[in-house]
Design an enzyme around this catalytic site. Sequence first.
Site, PDB file in Angstrom:
ATOM      1  N   ASN A 194       0.851  -1.193   0.000  1.00 38.82           N
ATOM      2  CA  ASN A 194       0.000   0.000   0.000  1.00 38.82           C
ATOM      3  C   ASN A 194       0.890   1.247   0.000  1.00 38.82           C
ATOM      4  O   ASN A 194       1.749   1.396   0.876  1.00 38.82           O
ATOM      5  CB  ASN A 194      -0.888  -0.029   1.250  1.00 38.82           C
ATOM      6  CG  ASN A 194      -1.893   1.100   1.288  1.00 38.82           C
ATOM      7  OD1 ASN A 194      -1.540   2.256   1.070  1.00 38.82           O
ATOM      8  ND2 ASN A 194      -3.140   0.785   1.587  1.00 38.82           N
TER       9      ASN A 194
ATOM     10  N   ASP B  87      -0.258   4.500   0.059  1.00 38.71           N
ATOM     11  CA  ASP B  87      -1.020   5.685   0.480  1.00 38.71           C
ATOM     12  C   ASP B  87      -0.141   6.744   1.146  1.00 38.71           C
ATOM     13  O   ASP B  87      -0.308   7.945   0.907  1.00 38.71           O
ATOM     14  CB  ASP B  87      -2.112   5.294   1.479  1.00 38.71           C
ATOM     15  CG  ASP B  87      -3.253   4.513   0.857  1.00 38.71           C
ATOM     16  OD1 ASP B  87      -3.302   4.400  -0.378  1.00 38.71           O
ATOM     17  OD2 ASP B  87      -4.094   4.007   1.629  1.00 38.71           O
ATOM     18  N   HIS B  88       0.768   6.296   2.019  1.00 39.84           N
ATOM     19  CA  HIS B  88       1.444   7.275   2.867  1.00 39.84           C
ATOM     20  C   HIS B  88       2.622   7.962   2.192  1.00 39.84           C
ATOM     21  O   HIS B  88       3.184   8.908   2.751  1.00 39.84           O
ATOM     22  CB  HIS B  88       1.791   6.639   4.211  1.00 39.84           C
ATOM     23  CG  HIS B  88       0.552   6.283   4.965  1.00 39.84           C
ATOM     24  ND1 HIS B  88      -0.343   7.250   5.397  1.00 39.84           N
ATOM     25  CD2 HIS B  88       0.006   5.087   5.284  1.00 39.84           C
ATOM     26  CE1 HIS B  88      -1.362   6.656   5.992  1.00 39.84           C
ATOM     27  NE2 HIS B  88      -1.183   5.352   5.925  1.00 39.84           N
TER      28      HIS B  88
ATOM     29  N   ARG C  56       3.093  19.010   2.286  1.00 45.59           N
ATOM     30  CA  ARG C  56       3.690  20.245   1.797  1.00 45.59           C
ATOM     31  C   ARG C  56       2.985  20.787   0.548  1.00 45.59           C
ATOM     32  O   ARG C  56       3.375  21.829   0.026  1.00 45.59           O
ATOM     33  CB  ARG C  56       5.171  20.013   1.457  1.00 45.59           C
ATOM     34  CG  ARG C  56       6.068  19.897   2.664  1.00 45.59           C
ATOM     35  CD  ARG C  56       6.280  21.210   3.382  1.00 45.59           C
ATOM     36  NE  ARG C  56       6.992  22.164   2.556  1.00 45.59           N
ATOM     37  CZ  ARG C  56       8.310  22.321   2.570  1.00 45.59           C
ATOM     38  NH1 ARG C  56       9.056  21.578   3.379  1.00 45.59           N
ATOM     39  NH2 ARG C  56       8.888  23.217   1.799  1.00 45.59           N
TER      40      ARG C  56
ATOM     41  N   HIS D 114      -5.797   3.552  -1.511  1.00 42.15           N
ATOM     42  CA  HIS D 114      -7.115   3.878  -0.973  1.00 42.15           C
ATOM     43  C   HIS D 114      -7.449   5.321  -1.348  1.00 42.15           C
ATOM     44  O   HIS D 114      -6.825   6.255  -0.835  1.00 42.15           O
ATOM     45  CB  HIS D 114      -7.093   3.695   0.550  1.00 42.15           C
ATOM     46  CG  HIS D 114      -8.400   3.951   1.225  1.00 42.15           C
ATOM     47  ND1 HIS D 114      -8.580   3.787   2.583  1.00 42.15           N
ATOM     48  CD2 HIS D 114      -9.617   4.361   0.750  1.00 42.15           C
ATOM     49  CE1 HIS D 114      -9.826   4.080   2.907  1.00 42.15           C
ATOM     50  NE2 HIS D 114     -10.472   4.447   1.808  1.00 42.15           N
TER      51      HIS D 114
ATOM     52  N   ARG E 178      -9.652   7.996  -0.585  1.00 40.80           N
ATOM     53  CA  ARG E 178     -10.631   8.380   0.428  1.00 40.80           C
ATOM     54  C   ARG E 178     -11.515   9.522  -0.060  1.00 40.80           C
ATOM     55  O   ARG E 178     -11.123  10.298  -0.939  1.00 40.80           O
ATOM     56  CB  ARG E 178      -9.919   8.812   1.719  1.00 40.80           C
ATOM     57  CG  ARG E 178      -9.478   7.659   2.592  1.00 40.80           C
ATOM     58  CD  ARG E 178      -8.825   8.166   3.863  1.00 40.80           C
ATOM     59  NE  ARG E 178      -8.572   7.082   4.807  1.00 40.80           N
ATOM     60  CZ  ARG E 178      -9.387   6.735   5.788  1.00 40.80           C
ATOM     61  NH1 ARG E 178     -10.524   7.393   5.980  1.00 40.80           N
ATOM     62  NH2 ARG E 178      -9.085   5.742   6.610  1.00 40.80           N
TER      63      ARG E 178
ATOM     64  N   ARG F 257      -7.314  12.645   1.494  1.00 41.37           N
ATOM     65  CA  ARG F 257      -6.262  13.039   2.438  1.00 41.37           C
ATOM     66  C   ARG F 257      -4.880  12.533   2.021  1.00 41.37           C
ATOM     67  O   ARG F 257      -3.871  13.064   2.464  1.00 41.37           O
ATOM     68  CB  ARG F 257      -6.580  12.562   3.846  1.00 41.37           C
ATOM     69  CG  ARG F 257      -6.494  11.059   4.020  1.00 41.37           C
ATOM     70  CD  ARG F 257      -6.730  10.629   5.466  1.00 41.37           C
ATOM     71  NE  ARG F 257      -8.072  10.977   5.909  1.00 41.37           N
ATOM     72  CZ  ARG F 257      -8.578  10.542   7.062  1.00 41.37           C
ATOM     73  NH1 ARG F 257      -7.848   9.771   7.856  1.00 41.37           N
ATOM     74  NH2 ARG F 257      -9.813  10.855   7.420  1.00 41.37           N
ATOM     75  N   HIS F 258      -4.844  11.483   1.220  1.00 41.98           N
ATOM     76  CA  HIS F 258      -3.545  11.020   0.702  1.00 41.98           C
ATOM     77  C   HIS F 258      -3.652  10.757  -0.800  1.00 41.98           C
ATOM     78  O   HIS F 258      -3.331  11.646  -1.591  1.00 41.98           O
ATOM     79  CB  HIS F 258      -2.982   9.824   1.490  1.00 41.98           C
ATOM     80  CG  HIS F 258      -3.972   8.801   1.956  1.00 41.98           C
ATOM     81  ND1 HIS F 258      -4.789   8.091   1.113  1.00 41.98           N
ATOM     82  CD2 HIS F 258      -4.251   8.360   3.218  1.00 41.98           C
ATOM     83  CE1 HIS F 258      -5.519   7.247   1.818  1.00 41.98           C
ATOM     84  NE2 HIS F 258      -5.226   7.392   3.102  1.00 41.98           N
TER      85      HIS F 258
ATOM     86  N   GLU G 151      -8.777   0.428  -3.010  1.00 40.97           N
ATOM     87  CA  GLU G 151      -9.588   0.486  -1.794  1.00 40.97           C
ATOM     88  C   GLU G 151     -10.519   1.694  -1.852  1.00 40.97           C
ATOM     89  O   GLU G 151     -10.097   2.786  -2.241  1.00 40.97           O
ATOM     90  CB  GLU G 151      -8.698   0.583  -0.557  1.00 40.97           C
ATOM     91  CG  GLU G 151      -7.966  -0.702  -0.238  1.00 40.97           C
ATOM     92  CD  GLU G 151      -7.252  -0.648   1.096  1.00 40.97           C
ATOM     93  OE1 GLU G 151      -6.926  -1.738   1.622  1.00 40.97           O
ATOM     94  OE2 GLU G 151      -7.013   0.461   1.619  1.00 40.97           O
TER      95      GLU G 151
ATOM     96  N   GLU H  15     -10.892  -9.603   3.147  1.00 40.31           N
ATOM     97  CA  GLU H  15      -9.623  -9.236   3.756  1.00 40.31           C
ATOM     98  C   GLU H  15      -9.872  -9.069   5.244  1.00 40.31           C
ATOM     99  O   GLU H  15     -10.641  -8.200   5.662  1.00 40.31           O
ATOM    100  CB  GLU H  15      -9.057  -7.952   3.154  1.00 40.31           C
ATOM    101  CG  GLU H  15      -7.711  -7.575   3.766  1.00 40.31           C
ATOM    102  CD  GLU H  15      -6.988  -6.462   3.031  1.00 40.31           C
ATOM    103  OE1 GLU H  15      -6.087  -5.850   3.649  1.00 40.31           O
ATOM    104  OE2 GLU H  15      -7.320  -6.197   1.860  1.00 40.31           O
TER     105      GLU H  15
ATOM    106  N   HIS I 245      -3.533  -4.800   7.854  1.00 40.03           N
ATOM    107  CA  HIS I 245      -3.699  -3.632   8.724  1.00 40.03           C
ATOM    108  C   HIS I 245      -2.763  -3.737   9.915  1.00 40.03           C
ATOM    109  O   HIS I 245      -2.925  -4.595  10.776  1.00 40.03           O
ATOM    110  CB  HIS I 245      -5.132  -3.426   9.223  1.00 40.03           C
ATOM    111  CG  HIS I 245      -5.368  -2.009   9.692  1.00 40.03           C
ATOM    112  ND1 HIS I 245      -5.633  -0.984   8.811  1.00 40.03           N
ATOM    113  CD2 HIS I 245      -5.324  -1.442  10.911  1.00 40.03           C
ATOM    114  CE1 HIS I 245      -5.777   0.145   9.478  1.00 40.03           C
ATOM    115  NE2 HIS I 245      -5.582  -0.102  10.758  1.00 40.03           N
ATOM    116  N   GLY I 246      -1.773  -2.844   9.943  1.00 41.37           N
ATOM    117  CA  GLY I 246      -0.871  -2.730  11.070  1.00 41.37           C
ATOM    118  C   GLY I 246       0.249  -3.744  11.116  1.00 41.37           C
ATOM    119  O   GLY I 246       1.013  -3.775  12.088  1.00 41.37           O
TER     120      GLY I 246
ATOM    121  N   GLY J 241       1.265  -1.544   4.268  1.00 39.13           N
ATOM    122  CA  GLY J 241       1.657  -0.248   3.744  1.00 39.13           C
ATOM    123  C   GLY J 241       2.387   0.642   4.719  1.00 39.13           C
ATOM    124  O   GLY J 241       3.557   0.962   4.535  1.00 39.13           O
TER     125      GLY J 241
END
Length: 249
Positions: A12, A14-15, A23, A48, A50, A54-55, A75, A156, A199-200, A221
């Site tokens: 993933n 996303d981040h 920025r 993902h 959203r 946000r990302h 996602e 999932e 997740h995590g 991710g």
Amino acid sequence: MVNADKLRLGVNIDHVATVRNARGSAYPDPVRAAKLAEAAGADGITAHLREDRRHIRDADIDGLMASLATPLNFEMAATAEMQSIALAHRPHAVCIVPEKREERTTEGGLDVAADDNRLAQFIAPLAAAGCRVSLFIGHEPRQIKAAARIGAAVVELHTGAYCDHHYEGDFAKRDAELAALIEGAALAHSLGLEVHAGHGLTYDTVQPIAHIPEIMELNIGHFLMAESLFVGMEPAIREMRRLMDEARA
């Protein structure tokens, strides 16, 4: 029998977009990150989109669809807007996730059992368009049975509570969560669902999950993007791949 094929790793990205958006710049580019992840051995890319963007942004999905050599797992929340975007792109896979504006990350699984009629109607056109539809759910039997009943191809399983308990040092709760995930994966497989998890997950928590034979894919991710800051994306992903393969063997 359980399929013994190699456990797949979906990365993933996303981040990478989270850092970019902090920025308001054009970098770092999530598409570039996805290509690096592919080169490092990722079997697929997860992103993902959203509601609040946000990302990942719409242009990122455009770029990923145009550039990836591996499958995209898109996602999304179960909204008309996201359904329209998915139908326009027709990615390999669509994973329906719960989404709340105020949450920092996805806090739990879909309540498929309480929303089965709407979700059945929502996923039908996506499946008809050729997308493999996945539902992001907890390990509760009623949710797994509902996912099978409405025609999902994949579930999932949410591993967040298992990971949280590990890092909180509550190993009794961690082990109980792991046992429930093992039982949930077996039930889902018995109902004809392909089983994924995520997740995590980190280097410390991935192996017990990777060892569950019914699980065919892990989506990871945040940890990999964080670890990449210190060692680079290729070494971070290759180490996760090594741990997954070791657990599977």
